[in-house]
Design a protein around this motif. Structure first.
Motif, PDB file in Angstrom:
ATOM      1  N   LYS A  44       0.832  -1.204   0.000  1.00 11.28           N
ATOM      2  CA  LYS A  44       0.000   0.000   0.000  1.00 11.28           C
ATOM      3  C   LYS A  44       0.867   1.254   0.000  1.00 11.28           C
ATOM      4  O   LYS A  44       0.608   2.200  -0.751  1.00 11.28           O
ATOM      5  N   ALA A  67      -3.246   4.142  -9.060  1.00 14.05           N
ATOM      6  CA  ALA A  67      -4.490   4.369  -8.313  1.00 14.05           C
ATOM      7  C   ALA A  67      -5.260   3.057  -8.201  1.00 14.05           C
ATOM      8  O   ALA A  67      -5.788   2.718  -7.130  1.00 14.05           O
ATOM      9  N   ASP A  68      -5.289   2.310  -9.283  1.00 12.87           N
ATOM     10  CA  ASP A  68      -5.944   0.998  -9.264  1.00 12.87           C
ATOM     11  C   ASP A  68      -5.220   0.053  -8.303  1.00 12.87           C
ATOM     12  O   ASP A  68      -5.854  -0.619  -7.483  1.00 12.87           O
ATOM     13  N   ALA A  71      -5.908   1.026  -4.673  1.00 13.34           N
ATOM     14  CA  ALA A  71      -7.241   0.598  -4.231  1.00 13.34           C
ATOM     15  C   ALA A  71      -7.221  -0.885  -3.871  1.00 13.34           C
ATOM     16  O   ALA A  71      -7.752  -1.286  -2.823  1.00 13.34           O
ATOM     17  N   THR A  76      -7.070   4.223   1.086  1.00 11.24           N
ATOM     18  CA  THR A  76      -8.351   4.924   1.198  1.00 11.24           C
ATOM     19  C   THR A  76      -8.330   6.200   0.364  1.00 11.24           C
ATOM     20  O   THR A  76      -7.270   6.682  -0.034  1.00 11.24           O
ATOM     21  N   ARG A  77      -9.496   6.750   0.143  1.00 11.84           N
ATOM     22  CA  ARG A  77      -9.597   8.036  -0.561  1.00 11.84           C
ATOM     23  C   ARG A  77      -8.860   9.124   0.209  1.00 11.84           C
ATOM     24  O   ARG A  77      -8.229   9.997  -0.383  1.00 11.84           O
ATOM     25  N   GLU A  78      -8.950   9.069   1.534  1.00  6.34           N
ATOM     26  CA  GLU A  78      -8.264  10.060   2.362  1.00  6.34           C
ATOM     27  C   GLU A  78      -6.742   9.961   2.173  1.00  6.34           C
ATOM     28  O   GLU A  78      -6.055  10.983   2.125  1.00  6.34           O
ATOM     29  N   GLU A  79      -6.228   8.737   2.068  1.00  5.70           N
ATOM     30  CA  GLU A  79      -4.784   8.558   1.847  1.00  5.70           C
ATOM     31  C   GLU A  79      -4.372   9.097   0.481  1.00  5.70           C
ATOM     32  O   GLU A  79      -3.301   9.705   0.349  1.00  5.70           O
ATOM     33  N   ILE A  80      -5.224   8.901  -0.514  1.00  5.19           N
ATOM     34  CA  ILE A  80      -4.936   9.447  -1.841  1.00  5.19           C
ATOM     35  C   ILE A  80      -4.919  10.970  -1.775  1.00  5.19           C
ATOM     36  O   ILE A  80      -4.023  11.617  -2.334  1.00  5.19           O
ATOM     37  N   ALA A  81      -5.880  11.551  -1.081  1.00  8.71           N
ATOM     38  CA  ALA A  81      -5.933  13.013  -0.960  1.00  8.71           C
ATOM     39  C   ALA A  81      -4.704  13.555  -0.244  1.00  8.71           C
ATOM     40  O   ALA A  81      -4.084  14.525  -0.692  1.00  8.71           O
TER      41      ALA A  81
END
Length: 112
Positions: A44, A67-68, A71, A76-81
């Protein structure tokens, strides 16, 4: 003219590799080493690092792939942000660092 960097262009990867097989194998070896699952850095985190680098190099294909992968690795979306803003801060910091270099080179060129 069609749009640049379409996700469908990834289908040309096999052609690109076949046209330069020695270089492609070297690239794929480095890619495999960087993305291996048995490293000290968990998958991750490797994917989040990959996204950060892809954001700073502006490689849309890399963002797509990683990104794939992120996931699937449980990001998480928060980690991506957060990754996006960390990358943005470091990219801005690099511009300041290069600004220091530009200032020094300017001073040298102008006899200061």
């Amino acid at each position: 003219m069609s749009a640049y960097q379409q996700s469908g262009d990834l289908a040309l990867a096999r052609d690109l590799m076949a046209l330069a097989p020695v270089e492609a194998q070297a690239f794929l070896g480095l890619k495999a080493a960087a993305e291996r699952g048995d490293g000290v850095i968990p998958e991750k985190y490797r994917e989040l690092i990959s996204i950060a680098v892809a954001l700073t190099t502006q490689c849309a294909y890399c963002i797509d792939v990683h990104a794939d992968n992120a996931a699937r690795a449980g990001a998480t979306r928060e980690e991506i942000a957060e990754t996006a803003f960390i990358a943005a801060a470091l990219k801005a910091g690099a511009a300041v660092g290069h600004g220091l270099l530009a200032l020094r080179l300017f001073d040298e060129a102008s006899g200061r």
